[in-house]
Design an enzyme around this catalytic site. Sequence first.
Site, PDB file in Angstrom:
ATOM      1  N   GLU A 111       0.866  -1.170   0.000  1.00  0.00           N
ATOM      2  CA  GLU A 111       0.000   0.000   0.000  1.00  0.00           C
ATOM      3  C   GLU A 111       0.908   1.226   0.000  1.00  0.00           C
ATOM      4  OE1 GLU A 111      -2.729   0.351   3.297  1.00  0.00           O
ATOM      5  OE2 GLU A 111      -3.445   2.284   2.546  1.00  0.00           O
ATOM      6  N   LYS A 154       4.228   1.094   9.663  1.00  0.00           N
ATOM      7  CA  LYS A 154       4.399   2.322   8.893  1.00  0.00           C
ATOM      8  C   LYS A 154       3.806   3.522   9.631  1.00  0.00           C
ATOM      9  CE  LYS A 154       2.976   0.263   5.057  1.00  0.00           C
ATOM     10  NZ  LYS A 154       2.531   0.066   3.661  1.00  0.00           N
ATOM     11  N   ARG A 169       5.302 -12.634   9.730  1.00  0.00           N
ATOM     12  CA  ARG A 169       6.012 -11.412   9.371  1.00  0.00           C
ATOM     13  C   ARG A 169       7.328 -11.332  10.131  1.00  0.00           C
ATOM     14  NH1 ARG A 169       3.916  -6.215   9.700  1.00  0.00           N
ATOM     15  NH2 ARG A 169       2.077  -6.950   8.634  1.00  0.00           N
TER      16      ARG A 169
HETATM   17  P1  ATP Z   1       2.090  -1.823   8.076  1.00  0.00           P
HETATM   18  O1  ATP Z   1       1.292  -2.671   9.022  1.00  0.00           O
HETATM   19  O2  ATP Z   1       3.398  -1.385   8.592  1.00  0.00           O
HETATM   20  O3  ATP Z   1       1.304  -0.692   7.482  1.00  0.00           O
HETATM   21  P2  ATP Z   1       1.451  -3.460   5.876  1.00  0.00           P
HETATM   22  O4  ATP Z   1       1.498  -4.928   6.019  1.00  0.00           O
HETATM   23  O5  ATP Z   1       0.117  -2.836   5.910  1.00  0.00           O
HETATM   24  O6  ATP Z   1       2.448  -2.806   6.896  1.00  0.00           O
HETATM   25  P3  ATP Z   1       1.734  -3.299   3.072  1.00  0.00           P
HETATM   26  O7  ATP Z   1       2.201  -2.173   2.249  1.00  0.00           O
HETATM   27  O8  ATP Z   1       0.306  -3.667   2.989  1.00  0.00           O
HETATM   28  O9  ATP Z   1       2.158  -2.995   4.569  1.00  0.00           O
HETATM   29  O10 ATP Z   1       2.638  -4.586   2.833  1.00  0.00           O
HETATM   30  C1  ATP Z   1       2.953  -5.097   1.567  1.00  0.00           C
HETATM   31  C2  ATP Z   1       3.342  -6.532   1.714  1.00  0.00           C
HETATM   32  O11 ATP Z   1       4.458  -6.661   2.572  1.00  0.00           O
HETATM   33  C3  ATP Z   1       2.218  -7.344   2.318  1.00  0.00           C
HETATM   34  O12 ATP Z   1       2.090  -8.540   1.584  1.00  0.00           O
HETATM   35  C4  ATP Z   1       2.661  -7.579   3.726  1.00  0.00           C
HETATM   36  O13 ATP Z   1       2.156  -8.783   4.194  1.00  0.00           O
HETATM   37  C5  ATP Z   1       4.174  -7.588   3.592  1.00  0.00           C
HETATM   38  N1  ATP Z   1       4.800  -7.179   4.850  1.00  0.00           N
HETATM   39  C6  ATP Z   1       4.596  -6.048   5.532  1.00  0.00           C
HETATM   40  N2  ATP Z   1       5.291  -6.031   6.687  1.00  0.00           N
HETATM   41  C7  ATP Z   1       5.975  -7.207   6.734  1.00  0.00           C
HETATM   42  C8  ATP Z   1       6.871  -7.804   7.674  1.00  0.00           C
HETATM   43  N3  ATP Z   1       7.214  -7.187   8.804  1.00  0.00           N
HETATM   44  N4  ATP Z   1       7.370  -9.018   7.377  1.00  0.00           N
HETATM   45  C9  ATP Z   1       7.043  -9.636   6.241  1.00  0.00           C
HETATM   46  N5  ATP Z   1       6.208  -9.136   5.329  1.00  0.00           N
HETATM   47  C10 ATP Z   1       5.658  -7.933   5.550  1.00  0.00           C
HETATM   48 MG    MG Z   2      -1.458  -3.379   4.576  1.00  0.00          MG
END
Ligand code: ATP
Ligand code: MG
Length: 568
Positions: free
Chosen positions: A39, A275, A265
């Site tokens: 995102e 984020k 994760r």
């Molecule tokens: P945040 O919770 O920090 O906003 P998010 O998961 O919403 O992170 P996205 O931009 O949606 O962030 O993530 C893109 C991809 O990266 C998704 O498939 C997510 O599962 C993966 N991802 C995000 N954080 C991690 C992590 N700490 N370890 C492994 N994969 C991750």
């Molecule tokens: Mg997300």
Amino acid sequence: MTHHDEPRGRASNFIRNIIVEDVNANKNGGRVATRFPPEPNGYLHIGHAKSICLNFGLANEFNGTCNLRFDDTNPGKEDVEYVDSIQEDVKWLGFDWEDRLYYASDYFDRLYAFAVELIKNGKAYVCSLTAVEIREYRGTLTEPGKDSPYRNRSIEENLDLFERMKNGEFDEGAHVLRAKIDMASPNLVMRDPTLYRIRKMDHHRTGDQWVIYPMYDFTHCLSDSIEGITHSICTLEFENNRELYDWVLDNVSAPCHPRQYEFARLNLSHTIMSKRKLLRLVEENYVDGWDDPRMPTLCGLRRRGYTARSIRNFCERIGVARRDSMVDLALLEHCLREDLNDVAPRVMSVLRPVRVVLLNYPEDQVEMLECWNHPVDKSMGTRRVPFSKVLYIEQDDFREDPPKKYFRLAPGREVRLRYAYYIKCVNVVKVPDTDEITEIHCTYDPETKGGWAKDGRKVKATIHWVSASHCLTASVRLYDHLFTTENPSDVEEGKDYLDYINQNSLETLTDCRLEPGLKDASPGQRFQFERLAYFCADLKDSKPGAPVFNRTVPLKDAWGKIEKKMKK
Ligand code: ATP
Ligand code: MG
């Protein structure tokens, strides 16, 4: 078709095993298609790197494809700044989506049509409860929910209201579109989840074209299907959403039905990954932007001096599992050292200088001494470093009153200057009435050129130096962990992560004396300052002629110890 069984030089994991089985069973015609779906509401961090390496890595390994797809259904939080930085970071990590750059927002028309299809089949309805009421009606883990009073609106009424939602006739919050599934489902996600909501906000790509936006659970599975994804890999918190993922695809005329798999994760000690929390550090100036070298973002790590290869190696080392765990930051640093040890040229620089005068060295003499750029890899060649009567050494390498086991320079003692001569301390000059040392007087032994005594006499220490009249004065930034606690996301009640910021995470030294050749270091270039640490010329503030160095990682490796402790 290739037959996959044994992992080829890389660690196996359960997702890889599933893909091996699918390929061997010729599922999806043996095709492997993955995607990385960020995102664009922040910069990528080391956790994303795990997902990128997994998705692109599997696609590469199985001759498949990996798409980069922006999951951009949240106007307001998203921005082109993030879209651009994400592309830059994925490329920097070493992966290529070729011509497969997609945006969920490009599918808004098709998603709308799928929603209409659900309504026509009696599988979705417009609900006019408020957000608070919807939550109240949902029930809890132990109690079933209650049907919305709007659940039995006719198909015609639903079609009419949904179209008018799209046309902007209603205010935000007046109506939502919900799936008609089961308010008593043991899985809360399945209790008539919201599919569309009204948001009267400009979108960074579609402008004011839409005032209704699809929710993640509706968008994600259909985007996967539209792109022909075979294996949709996401993190564990989406485990409960899998049932909805499948329900949506089963209830519309989706082009194909990808399968979702969840993995744990990455959690890394001494830092945070959310984020939202990272954004707060930036907005409230706890750090100097998303690319501050203390940030766990990919741009921050890059600026700190991390190599893409060390991050890929790290992601390989931590593996992929289904159980949440905390990885020690020391492992990431270990992977970086491993890489830099091989590739970073060695130089001599003095961070906290003290003057050394060689009393018996000819006043105007300058010798150009040949020094190896790497202690093992001789193909990295040599360089010539000027040596003269007045030098700088580290303050730390001299003690007027040396403790036991301190073998470096001290009054009456002889040490080796790396690549140069043996020197012996004969006098210490101090500011009168204080202990501040202004100069150390030494003699050098001309019979020890290159650092070896012809008579076989030994010294117990070798120290580095620079020539006072030739060296470069520069700023060096010493970075340390951003947080003082191992897990800033899980702290004592009444406190939050901001209470655990390390007040000493940045120390700037402005009077460092560098080997003259570093004058032309290009931004991003990495070196080992011998006996100290790895350093990197800052990508933003370093200029040829006026370098600024960041400490990337100290030489001392804590990982071995931690690993031993874990095995016990
Ligand atoms: P945040 O919770 O920090 O906003 P998010 O998961 O919403 O992170 P996205 O931009 O949606 O962030 O993530 C893109 C991809 O990266 C998704 O498939 C997510 O599962 C993966 N991802 C995000 N954080 C991690 C992590 N700490 N370890 C492994 N994969 C991750
Ligand atoms: Mg997300």
